[in-house]
Design a protein around this motif. Structure first.
Motif, PDB file in Angstrom:
ATOM      1  N   ARG A 111       0.834  -1.209   0.000  1.00  0.00           N
ATOM      2  CA  ARG A 111       0.000   0.000   0.000  1.00  0.00           C
ATOM      3  C   ARG A 111       0.868   1.256   0.000  1.00  0.00           C
ATOM      4  O   ARG A 111       0.546   2.245  -0.656  1.00  0.00           O
ATOM      5  CB  ARG A 111      -0.929   0.020   1.214  1.00  0.00           C
ATOM      6  CG  ARG A 111      -2.061  -0.967   1.097  1.00  0.00           C
ATOM      7  CD  ARG A 111      -2.955  -0.916   2.307  1.00  0.00           C
ATOM      8  NE  ARG A 111      -4.020  -1.894   2.197  1.00  0.00           N
ATOM      9  CZ  ARG A 111      -4.825  -2.230   3.173  1.00  0.00           C
ATOM     10  NH1 ARG A 111      -4.702  -1.656   4.359  1.00  0.00           N
ATOM     11  NH2 ARG A 111      -5.764  -3.129   2.997  1.00  0.00           N
ATOM     12  N   MET A 112       1.964   1.201   0.748  1.00  0.00           N
ATOM     13  CA  MET A 112       2.870   2.343   0.808  1.00  0.00           C
ATOM     14  C   MET A 112       3.616   2.527  -0.515  1.00  0.00           C
ATOM     15  O   MET A 112       3.949   3.646  -0.879  1.00  0.00           O
ATOM     16  CB  MET A 112       3.834   2.184   1.984  1.00  0.00           C
ATOM     17  CG  MET A 112       3.121   2.319   3.327  1.00  0.00           C
ATOM     18  SD  MET A 112       4.156   1.872   4.744  1.00  0.00           S
ATOM     19  CE  MET A 112       5.278   3.276   4.760  1.00  0.00           C
ATOM     20  N   GLU A 113       3.844   1.440  -1.233  1.00  0.00           N
ATOM     21  CA  GLU A 113       4.436   1.558  -2.566  1.00  0.00           C
ATOM     22  C   GLU A 113       3.465   2.306  -3.490  1.00  0.00           C
ATOM     23  O   GLU A 113       3.870   3.188  -4.246  1.00  0.00           O
ATOM     24  CB  GLU A 113       4.754   0.187  -3.154  1.00  0.00           C
ATOM     25  CG  GLU A 113       5.353   0.280  -4.553  1.00  0.00           C
ATOM     26  CD  GLU A 113       5.446  -1.049  -5.271  1.00  0.00           C
ATOM     27  OE1 GLU A 113       6.409  -1.203  -6.050  1.00  0.00           O
ATOM     28  OE2 GLU A 113       4.563  -1.912  -5.080  1.00  0.00           O
ATOM     29  N   ALA A 114       2.198   1.971  -3.406  1.00  0.00           N
ATOM     30  CA  ALA A 114       1.187   2.636  -4.234  1.00  0.00           C
ATOM     31  C   ALA A 114       1.104   4.136  -3.922  1.00  0.00           C
ATOM     32  O   ALA A 114       0.796   4.938  -4.802  1.00  0.00           O
ATOM     33  CB  ALA A 114      -0.174   1.972  -4.038  1.00  0.00           C
ATOM     34  N   LYS A 115       1.408   4.499  -2.680  1.00  0.00           N
ATOM     35  CA  LYS A 115       1.397   5.904  -2.268  1.00  0.00           C
ATOM     36  C   LYS A 115       2.750   6.580  -2.510  1.00  0.00           C
ATOM     37  O   LYS A 115       2.957   7.721  -2.128  1.00  0.00           O
ATOM     38  CB  LYS A 115       1.037   5.999  -0.778  1.00  0.00           C
ATOM     39  CG  LYS A 115      -0.386   5.577  -0.473  1.00  0.00           C
ATOM     40  CD  LYS A 115      -0.637   5.496   1.018  1.00  0.00           C
ATOM     41  CE  LYS A 115      -0.910   6.840   1.614  1.00  0.00           C
ATOM     42  NZ  LYS A 115      -1.307   6.736   3.054  1.00  0.00           N
ATOM     43  N   LYS A 116       3.674   5.835  -3.114  1.00  0.00           N
ATOM     44  CA  LYS A 116       5.019   6.330  -3.423  1.00  0.00           C
ATOM     45  C   LYS A 116       5.832   6.659  -2.171  1.00  0.00           C
ATOM     46  O   LYS A 116       6.683   7.558  -2.174  1.00  0.00           O
ATOM     47  CB  LYS A 116       4.961   7.517  -4.368  1.00  0.00           C
ATOM     48  CG  LYS A 116       4.240   7.181  -5.674  1.00  0.00           C
ATOM     49  CD  LYS A 116       4.639   8.067  -6.790  1.00  0.00           C
ATOM     50  CE  LYS A 116       3.924   7.829  -8.087  1.00  0.00           C
ATOM     51  NZ  LYS A 116       3.658   6.503  -8.521  1.00  0.00           N
TER      52      LYS A 116
END
Length: 120
Positions: free
Chosen positions: A46-51
């Motif tokens: 999820r944090m990857e998706a939020k950069k």
């Protein structure tokens, strides 16, 4: 950039190194959070998706790194806090802290020098 407490927790682990495998991250978080491997993996994706996190999928096992610096996040949080709580007035915020918290003579001198050297 607004981080949740859990995102801060994950990023703190990632900031301590230049990259970690999932298992290492789980081990470092488990004692303080009790999170399972699946929970940690979910946060990271999820944090990857939020950069906020970079996942190097060219490595096996994958390597996880912070995509944002601690300094960037601290700066963003300071600005948010300053505007939300003190209507953007750094002077009011500093005055409030100094009324409630004691500072050492050394800290007082540093603060005086900082204020004297500021361009206004």
């Amino acid at each position: 950039m607004k981080l949740s407490d859990k995102e801060w927790t994950v990023l703190e682990v990632l900031w301590e190194s230049s990259g970690n495998e999932l298992g290492e991250i789980v081990e470092r978080l488990k004692k303080d959070t009790g999170w399972t491997r699946n929970t940690v993996h979910t946060y990271l994706t999820r944090m990857e998706a939020k950069k906020l996190v970079i996942i190097d999928k060219n490595e096996t096992p994958h390597i996880y790194k912070a995509a944002v610096s601690k300094n960037e996040c601290q700066k963003s949080e300071r600005k948010s806090f300053l505007h939300r709580v003190y209507n953007g007035s750094a002077g009011d915020m500093i005055a409030a802290f100094l009324k409630e918290e004691k500072i050492t003579d050394e800290e007082r001198e540093k603060l005086k020098k900082l204020l004297d050297n500021m361009e206004v």
